[in-house]
Design a protein around this motif. Sequence first.
Motif: not given
Length: 272
Positions: A14, A18, A84, A112-113, A115-116
């Motif tokens: 990460e 993130e 990502r 990881v995911s 934030f995106w």
Amino acid sequence: MLRPNDTDSVPLSEFSFERRFDERGAIEWMQANWSKSFVFSALYMTLVFGGQLYMKPRPKMSLRRPLVLWSLCLALFSIVGAVRTGSYMLHILGTSGFRRSICDQSFYNGPVSKFWAYAFVLSKAPELGDTAFIVLRKQKLLFLHWYHHITVLLYSWYSYKDMVAGGGWFMTMNYAVHALMYSYYAARAAGLRVPRPFAVLITSAQIAQMAMGLTVTGLVYRWLQQGDCPSREDNVTWAALMYLSYLLLFSNFFYQTYLRRCYADTKTSKTE
């Protein structure tokens, strides 16, 4: 859902931003403010069609450099987002299987995911700016273009607040297709010669995305009835209508732009 200690075990590095991202605060903000997407949509429609009237007696603008910069920024954002979210999606598929990749909510709050996922839904507001270049350059504005922009914005903000099943697939596919699409736009705006098959590839990828979106939506509805796929029937209905309309519109665009034109060119060459 994944248990908290499951998300901690995800073997993906990460970035600090993130790791620090407050997904709970983001979800709470969206729950309180998602309806503002209607305000953005109304303002967008007003500016788009008002802008067309304003530009009608005026010469078109070039805007080549701003368009290159705009498309390049969105391309880079989409590429990083695809990498990502795609890496996290592959982890879920490899460790938990296809069903869990659809029904699991950890895409919204996992490492990881998370934030995106939020960056994805927020990006649908500034992406409305795509249409400004079409209006100011006096290009043809397709119904598909503005309809797609508005409905994606409304549905993504509406769905994120409830962390509905299928979101991981919807976002990852969109990031990947936009990575190709905006890279193509940036290259074209910069004056580079892009082979025609690349444009065909992008539209084909969009059609495949819509077909997969319908498939995921159907599976969410099926598994929702079994009680382990968190969503709501109204959300599934809107998703199905949205993806079906996209599939029909993009398929028609593919036919009109590539197949029909190719047939017309072939017919013309035979009569010469």
